[in-house]
Design an enzyme around this catalytic site. Sequence first.
Site, PDB file in Angstrom:
ATOM      1  N   THR A 390       1.671   6.693   3.621  1.00  0.00           N
ATOM      2  CA  THR A 390       0.470   7.176   2.945  1.00  0.00           C
ATOM      3  C   THR A 390      -0.359   7.651   4.106  1.00  0.00           C
ATOM      4  O   THR A 390       0.031   7.482   5.254  1.00  0.00           O
ATOM      5  CB  THR A 390      -0.169   5.995   2.195  1.00  0.00           C
ATOM      6  OG1 THR A 390       0.682   5.678   1.119  1.00  0.00           O
ATOM      7  CG2 THR A 390      -1.560   6.287   1.683  1.00  0.00           C
ATOM      8  N   THR A 408      -1.628   9.936  -0.805  1.00  0.00           N
ATOM      9  CA  THR A 408      -0.228   9.531  -0.650  1.00  0.00           C
ATOM     10  C   THR A 408       0.727  10.259  -1.586  1.00  0.00           C
ATOM     11  O   THR A 408       0.324  10.807  -2.606  1.00  0.00           O
ATOM     12  CB  THR A 408      -0.093   8.010  -0.931  1.00  0.00           C
ATOM     13  OG1 THR A 408       1.196   7.567  -0.554  1.00  0.00           O
ATOM     14  CG2 THR A 408      -0.325   7.676  -2.388  1.00  0.00           C
ATOM     15  N   SER A 462      -3.082   0.294  -4.064  1.00  0.00           N
ATOM     16  CA  SER A 462      -3.671  -0.595  -3.060  1.00  0.00           C
ATOM     17  C   SER A 462      -4.543   0.187  -2.078  1.00  0.00           C
ATOM     18  O   SER A 462      -5.092  -0.392  -1.136  1.00  0.00           O
ATOM     19  CB  SER A 462      -2.569  -1.280  -2.249  1.00  0.00           C
ATOM     20  OG  SER A 462      -1.737  -2.029  -3.088  1.00  0.00           O
TER      21      SER A 462
HETATM   22  O1  DON Z   1      -1.163   3.517  -3.996  1.00  0.00           O
HETATM   23  C1  DON Z   1      -0.515   2.679  -3.413  1.00  0.00           C
HETATM   24  O2  DON Z   1      -0.879   1.528  -3.280  1.00  0.00           O
HETATM   25  C2  DON Z   1       0.780   3.059  -2.748  1.00  0.00           C
HETATM   26  N1  DON Z   1       1.401   4.131  -3.463  1.00  0.00           N
HETATM   27  C3  DON Z   1       0.503   3.410  -1.340  1.00  0.00           C
HETATM   28  C4  DON Z   1       1.751   3.758  -0.607  1.00  0.00           C
HETATM   29  C5  DON Z   1       1.648   3.621   0.827  1.00  0.00           C
HETATM   30  O3  DON Z   1       0.664   3.204   1.378  1.00  0.00           O
HETATM   31  C6  DON Z   1       2.868   3.993   1.552  1.00  0.00           C
HETATM   32  N2  DON Z   1       2.693   3.888   2.910  1.00  0.00           N
HETATM   33  N3  DON Z   1       2.667   2.996   3.546  1.00  0.00           N
END
Ligand code: DON
Length: 578
Positions: A390, A408, A462
């Site tokens: 992300t 993300t 998150s």
């Molecule tokens: O929105 C979320 O919590 C996840 N889709 C975030 C994904 C993410 O942070 C991937 N990278 N580390």
Amino acid sequence: MKKKIQPFLYLSITVSLFTAFFAPTVNAQSFFKNHPQINPFQYEIVKEKTFQKAAVTSAHPLASMIGVAILQEGGNAFDAAIATQFTLAVVFPGAGNIGGGGFMLARKNNGELMGIDYREAAPKKASKDMYLDAQGNAINAMSKEGASASGIPGSVAGMISTHAYAKLPLEKLIEPAIELAKYGFVISEREAKGLNSEKANFLRNSSAPSAFTSRTWKSGDTLFQPDLAATLLRIQEKGLAGFYEGPTAEMIVKEMNYSGGFISLEDLKNYRPKFRKPIEFEYKNHHVISFSPPSSGGIIIAQMLKMIAPFEVEKMGLNTEASVSLMVEAQRRAYADRAEHMGDPDYYKVPTQTLISDAYVKDRMKDYQPGVVGSSKITQAGIPHESEQTTHFSVIDAEGNMVAITTTLNDTYGNKTIVAGAGFLLNNEMDDFSVKAGVPNMYGAIGGEANSIQPGKRMLSSMTPTLVTLNNKPYISIGTPGGTTIPNQVFEGLVNIIDFKMSIKEAIDAPRFHHQWIPDVLALESDFPQDVADALTKKGYKVTKRGRFGRMDGIKYNADGSLSAAGDKRGDDSVAGY
Ligand code: DON
């Protein structure tokens, strides 16, 4: 207690990417012609710097520099954020995106707060059991890879809504991204490795080869993305309709039809960002502002900071047995609430105010006994996924407007599907829903009714873009990627700054830890002090070491009014400013 932090190995790393020999003529490019100080074929990563007026920090040096150039052209923090998001969609394809979604949190210099939720939404054809087989078992890959994993993308609409607060024409803010996609830029070692490792996945999932699959990449190669340039041009010319209608929308739906996706032309046309009231709370004289549901981040950090507020954390010291066990017990409680109570507030009544109320938080910590290891009392759900893709970026302009955006595709390079002809990756955000009660998603997080799938509903996130004010003045803009580790990282980052009095760079680079209730495991970064890891194991925590969590970027005001910007040591993250 002495702070235990890693010494800085560098302030800035030069990426030796110069390929002037191959550099195309820049005469046709209006943005780069007017900004010769930004060279897409030779740029430096700057990890930390103090600026007098304004700063941008993001996952890529070009994105940070372009944000600053927009500020210097008379744009404000919103202009810079829009230009940075579109640039990241080109230069950081693993997470910077137009095929995903995110959250924009801002505080204007007059104190006005705004939260724009441009999170992906479930398509109309989605249903609660869409990822279950005839026996009711979760079909693992379906919510993770290929068109079936995508929610309706929100990023373009999010940026267009953000533009209401900007000063410069939208066309101008998209222009640098178009030029980078069309005329190319050199890629880093990290990007080359990422693209190579996903090549087979891209080819398997997409209906056609793409710029990403055109060769085997190495550091210093130039990436040209003509299809993406054409898509960005349609957005530049037609705004929302350039993405959500016409050729781009048609190409998305064609890609859906190729591999069993659910998004329709109607879904795209109807997508709208939503304005959300930010979460606000006090922590040790600091006013913290963060994102509300459908992100769980703001509630979780409010709960955790309030849970530890009665304790003298600063006396316990950074990453000691005492401070880590206190903070982990707060993490355990907050993440248990996440699984049970949090989801899209337009579809499920999230008791936000209760969850962050002093009385409730105090009650949650009633059974906390210092020195006693808690228990999540439920079978482990598996080891959380390691994706880091992300991306977060922060902007503070010369007027004191602060923006924090986390955006993300979900997993690294999203659903590994490039929309044929349109040149961008789609998200696999549907996996952030609870596909079945108790079945963990790719981050090992479980959920139930609050986060079940419904058409139009937004999956629980998150992502925790966060702002802090001190004495009612702008102070910090911060955030990070990292799936379910995100709220914990932001929690720890804020404690590092507020309790341990670390600089923003020290706070960002310090080793991190993560507990998310289920699995009942305490994950530590690989450079976490081994003696403390051993002590925590001895105490009864089930400790695992994981490579690294996130790539945190932040900007903080200093007492003299200057700004210190920092990019995480964990990535190509880089700061710029003036
Ligand atoms: O929105 C979320 O919590 C996840 N889709 C975030 C994904 C993410 O942070 C991937 N990278 N580390």
